[in-house]
Design a protein around this motif. Structure first.
Motif, PDB file in Angstrom:
ATOM      1  N   GLY A  41      36.519  44.391  32.348  1.00 38.73           N
ATOM      2  CA  GLY A  41      35.199  43.806  32.535  1.00 38.73           C
ATOM      3  C   GLY A  41      34.176  44.746  33.147  1.00 38.73           C
ATOM      4  N   CYS A  42      34.621  45.532  34.143  1.00 42.73           N
ATOM      5  CA  CYS A  42      33.683  46.454  34.798  1.00 42.73           C
ATOM      6  C   CYS A  42      34.482  47.564  35.468  1.00 42.73           C
TER       7      CYS A  42
ATOM      8  N   VAL B 274      34.924  48.184  38.556  1.00 43.73           N
ATOM      9  CA  VAL B 274      35.718  47.730  39.708  1.00 43.73           C
ATOM     10  C   VAL B 274      37.051  47.114  39.254  1.00 43.73           C
TER      11      VAL B 274
ATOM     12  N   PHE C 267      36.245  38.991  35.868  1.00 50.05           N
ATOM     13  CA  PHE C 267      37.222  39.230  34.809  1.00 50.05           C
ATOM     14  C   PHE C 267      38.633  38.921  35.312  1.00 50.05           C
TER      15      PHE C 267
ATOM     16  N   CYS D 291      38.444  39.674  39.168  1.00 48.48           N
ATOM     17  CA  CYS D 291      37.702  40.816  39.697  1.00 48.48           C
ATOM     18  C   CYS D 291      36.539  40.277  40.532  1.00 48.48           C
TER      19      CYS D 291
ATOM     20  N   GLU E 108      33.962  41.663  41.459  1.00 51.51           N
ATOM     21  CA  GLU E 108      32.674  42.185  41.007  1.00 51.51           C
ATOM     22  C   GLU E 108      32.167  41.456  39.760  1.00 51.51           C
ATOM     23  N   CYS E 109      33.075  41.208  38.797  1.00 47.20           N
ATOM     24  CA  CYS E 109      32.575  40.710  37.506  1.00 47.20           C
ATOM     25  C   CYS E 109      33.272  39.441  37.031  1.00 47.20           C
TER      26      CYS E 109
END
Ligand SMILES: [Zn+2]
Ligand SMILES: [Zn+2]
Lengths: 364, 164
Positions: free
Chosen positions: B84-85, B87, B72, B67, B69-70
């Motif tokens: 994870g988030c 996104v 994951f 990911c 963004e995070c």
């Protein structure tokens, strides 16, 4: 049909109603994946927003690391936090309204889980309460939301509405009549979950069951609540019917069960939590059927809570070992029945002792 | 062992499927197995659909997909059953789609939406999407077209909601 005008008789079956919503902040990883500073950040942001709500005037606000193990357990026993949340420490918290109707868990599995919980059969009412709190919070918070998938949650099982609506029901007659498995299966088929007293994976002690929706995507909140309400109404009917049928066809068995429960509770000196729950359940049934008189059913419901480990210790205001708890519990329960007459057994009528329902003492 | 669909219940029903020299396995709880019509361990025709990219041995690049963004990964998801988030829902959309389909009543959110999100619906954005949709259809990019169509529908229903 409306959950707003509950038939008082429903109170004999439905103990409480609850609606919970899961929400997350946009731009912050979910609690299980977030680093400490991010968790602290979401905790602070949500707590500030929550404390500003009119519903939260005079609220109980704590970080999980500020609570003792016993305080956490008290909250679990009151269904104000989950068992999972009780295991959390720094970076997680609770905000509980003064009335204890609305409670918020910060950084459980999601950044925010808010619930409204009230005694009785009132799904519509608790939904309206939490549906007021949610937009108030949203004014100040930026929720993670997608038009397609709805409210985005850490676990895909909650995505969409993020809503879990549930009722706690007391079904002793369906258990005694051995119809409960059939009911559980039928309810599962309708897309609802049946769980024990403290949610996922817990045992159904005291003949108490939680019935809740299992899916959160593809259905409107109000439709879900309506569906759950309809099914719970049917379960109430089945339970009432089972009580009548048992009284009619197996009166000796019912009198025996209720009488034994009274006998043990009124006389035992050492009482485990699990046995107490099951016996209290039978006393509650006995009250509904008029076999036991002179005891307020609310007192029995109070006892369900008061005889839980943390509540017991709070009641005597000291820490107790498991053995000590069993002794204190027994004493409280004897006290409850102190002025309550023992249930009258069925009058003995020898000609009525048929082959079918017999208790002829052959086993002795 | 946890059920691979709900990640909650104990898995009591176990299926395995041999494709070429690979064996894919899936472990489900009884209610998820039933919900998918997988009551007979010998009937594995639906397995492929069910597993999507998550369990059926996804290509290496999918497994290591991160990911943006995070950070994951799909491997994290397989292990934890949590994302994870926010996104991550976009990042792992391909793998999540069959999972969500199996878990829920529908594939689209029809419940309430935050006031802020409703306010964000602009007529310009709608026209833009409609243009993109026409182009996608013309170029026979149907999967993309379907996504755009969903997005437009969602925006339109949101616009209706906020108009109330
Ligand atoms: Zn499952
Ligand atoms: Zn992510």
């Amino acid at each position: 049909m409306s959950a707003d005008n509950p038939n008082p008789a429903d109170q004999w079956v439905v103990i409480s109603s609850r609606v919970r919503l899961a929400r997350n902040l946009a731009g912050v990883p979910f609690p299980g994946w977030a680093k400490k500073p991010d968790r602290q950040k979401s905790l602070d942001i949500i707590r500030t927003a929550a404390c500003a709500l009119p519903e939260m005037r005079g609220a109980f606000v704590r970080s999980m690391d500020e609570l003792t193990a016993m305080e956490k357990q008290l909250l679990v026993e009151r269904h104000l936090i989950s068992r999972e949340h009780a295991a959390k420490t720094v970076g997680s918290g609770v905000v509980i309204s003064a009335s204890q109707v609305v409670s918020l868990m910060n950084n459980e599995e999601d950044h925010l889980r808010m619930q409204a919980l009230m005694p009785g059969f009132c799904l519509q009412e608790v939904w309206q309460i939490i549906d007021r709190v949610d937009p108030e919070l949203e004014e100040q918070l930026d929720y993670a939301f997608s038009p397609k998938l709805g409210y985005l949650t850490a676990c895909p099982t909650n995505v969409g509405t993020g809503m879990r609506a549930s009722t706690m029901v007391h079904l002793p007659a369906l258990v005694l009549a051995e119809q409960i498995n059939q009911i559980v299966q039928a309810v599962n088929k309708l897309g609802l979950a049946v769980r024990g007293l403290y949610g996922e994976g817990t045992e159904a002690s005291g003949n108490l069951f939680q019935i809740s929706n299992q899916t959160t995507l593809g259905e409107r909140e109000s439709d879900l609540i309506e569906r759950l309400t309809k099914i719970v109404i049917q379960i109430i009917e089945r339970e009432k019917n089972a009580r009548e049928v048992l009284m009619e066809r197996r009166p000796q068995m019912i009198h025996d069960q209720v009488g034994r429960a009274y006998g043990v509770l009124a006389n035992a000196c050492v009482q485990s939590s699990k046995e107490a729950m099951n016996l209290l359940s039978l006393v509650r049934l006995g009250l509904d059927l008029g076999l036991i008189r002179g005891l307020d059913p609310r007192r029995v419901d109070e006892m369900f809570l008061l005889t839980q480990p943390a509540h017991l210790q709070q009641h005597v205001n000291r820490k107790l070992s498991a053995e000590q708890r069993d002794i204190v519990r027994a004493s409280l329960l004897r006290d409850m029945l102190k002025d309550v007459d023992r249930p009258k057994p069925l009058p003995l009528c020898l000609s009525d002792l048929s082959e079918g329902e017999s208790d002829t003492g052959q086993n002795n | 062992m946890r059920c691979e669909i709900c990640k909650t219940n104990e898995a009591t029903v176990h299926f395995s499927q041999v494709t070429g020299d690979k064996v894919s396995k899936i472990d489900l709880c009884e209610s998820c197995a039933k919900a998918k019509g997988l009551t007979d361990p010998n009937n594995i025709t639906m397995l492929g659909d069910l597993l999507g990219d998550f369990a059926a041995g996804p290509p290496a690049e999918a497994e290591s997909q991160r990911c943006p963004e995070c950070g994951f990964t799909q491997a994290n998801f397989k292990k934890q059953g949590r994302l994870g988030c926010a996104v991550c829902y976009e990042t792992f959309e391909t793998g999540l789609r069959p999972l969500l389909k199996a878990m829920h009543k529908g594939e689209r959110h029809v419940g309430k939406s935050p006031r802020k999100a409703r306010a964000r619906v602009s007529p310009e954005r709608l026209r833009e999407l409609e243009k993109e949709l026409a182009l996608a259809i013309k170029e026979e990019r149907f999967e993309h077209a379907a996504q755009l169509r969903d997005e437009i529908r969602a925006l339109e229903s949101k616009a209706r909601l906020s108009a109330r």
